[in-house]
Design a protein around this motif. Structure first.
Motif, short mmCIF file in Angstrom:
data_model
loop_
_atom_site.label_atom_id
_atom_site.label_comp_id
_atom_site.label_asym_id
_atom_site.label_seq_id
_atom_site.Cartn_x
_atom_site.Cartn_y
_atom_site.Cartn_z
N GLY A 20 0.66 -1.12 0.08
CA GLY A 20 -0.06 0.20 -0.06
C GLY A 20 0.83 1.14 0.03
O GLY A 20 2.20 1.20 -0.12
N PRO A 21 0.16 2.42 0.23
CA PRO A 21 0.82 3.84 0.06
C PRO A 21 1.68 3.93 1.16
O PRO A 21 2.47 4.88 1.20
CB PRO A 21 0.03 4.73 -0.07
CG PRO A 21 -1.28 4.11 0.48
CD PRO A 21 -1.32 2.77 0.31
N VAL A 22 1.38 3.45 2.48
CA VAL A 22 2.47 3.51 3.59
C VAL A 22 3.01 2.20 4.18
O VAL A 22 2.30 1.24 3.79
CB VAL A 22 1.65 4.18 4.65
CG1 VAL A 22 2.37 4.28 5.97
CG2 VAL A 22 0.87 5.29 4.33
N VAL A 23 4.32 2.46 4.44
CA VAL A 23 5.16 0.88 4.76
C VAL A 23 5.34 1.26 6.38
O VAL A 23 5.76 2.53 6.86
CB VAL A 23 6.37 0.70 4.07
CG1 VAL A 23 5.70 0.39 2.44
CG2 VAL A 23 7.36 1.86 3.93
N GLU A 24 5.66 0.30 6.98
CA GLU A 24 6.00 0.33 8.45
C GLU A 24 7.34 -0.32 8.52
O GLU A 24 7.73 -1.45 7.93
CB GLU A 24 5.03 -0.53 9.32
CG GLU A 24 5.33 -0.55 10.61
CD GLU A 24 4.43 -1.33 11.23
OE1 GLU A 24 4.99 -2.75 11.99
OE2 GLU A 24 3.35 -1.24 11.35
N ARG A 52 8.99 8.94 2.35
CA ARG A 52 9.05 10.06 3.25
C ARG A 52 8.45 9.78 4.50
O ARG A 52 7.24 8.92 4.47
CB ARG A 52 8.38 11.02 2.44
CG ARG A 52 8.89 11.75 1.44
CD ARG A 52 8.90 13.19 1.36
NE ARG A 52 9.42 13.80 0.16
CZ ARG A 52 10.61 14.48 0.26
NH1 ARG A 52 11.32 14.69 1.29
NH2 ARG A 52 11.14 14.86 -0.83
N PRO A 53 8.84 10.25 5.79
CA PRO A 53 8.34 9.86 7.04
C PRO A 53 6.63 10.22 6.94
O PRO A 53 6.53 11.47 6.52
CB PRO A 53 9.29 11.02 7.76
CG PRO A 53 10.70 11.30 7.32
CD PRO A 53 9.90 11.02 5.79
N GLU A 54 5.96 9.70 7.36
CA GLU A 54 4.70 9.83 7.50
C GLU A 54 4.24 11.42 8.17
O GLU A 54 3.36 11.94 7.82
CB GLU A 54 3.77 8.67 8.14
CG GLU A 54 2.21 8.80 7.98
CD GLU A 54 1.72 8.76 6.55
OE1 GLU A 54 0.57 8.55 6.62
OE2 GLU A 54 2.56 8.60 5.82
N ASN A 55 5.06 11.48 9.46
CA ASN A 55 4.67 12.87 10.07
C ASN A 55 5.69 13.77 9.83
O ASN A 55 5.47 14.71 10.55
CB ASN A 55 4.67 12.43 11.60
CG ASN A 55 3.55 11.46 11.96
OD1 ASN A 55 2.53 11.50 11.22
ND2 ASN A 55 3.93 10.43 12.92
#
Length: 100
Positions: A20-24, A52-55
């Motif tokens: 998905g668009p965000v990885v952990e 890019r960092p999510e926050n």
């Protein structure tokens, strides 16, 4: 010698398709951080993801990770340990992002 030319880049979406668009990502100390998948590309026989960092803000430097694929097809994002490889990929990303 690996060719890191902009005209050799093939844009991909392996990581985005798999996760998905965000990885952990988890660091050595077990700290979990979330990153947005900004770009993915293959060049010189290797695959890379720009995260890019999510926050973080758009002004934060992106993380560039190497994408490895295991024999069973699982993807893994790893830090680029080779200084020359990291420099070449980083310069290529800058060239692709900020063309003259």
């Amino acid at each position: 010698m690996t060719d890191y030319s902009a005209d050799k880049v093939v844009w991909t979406s392996r990581v985005r398709d798999a996760f998905g668009p965000v990885v952990e990502l988890q660091d050595e100390s077990g700290q979990i951080s979330y990153y947005g998948v900004e770009k993915e590309f293959d060049v010189g026989g290797a695959a890379y993801a720009v995260l890019r960092p999510e926050n973080g803000s758009k002004d934060d430097e992106p993380e560039i990770m190497k994408i490895l694929t295991s024999e069973d097809g699982a993807l893994e994002l790893v830090t680029i340990d080779d200084d020359d490889e990291w420099e070449n990929v980083s310069e290529l990303y800058d060239e692709l992002t900020f063309p003259e």
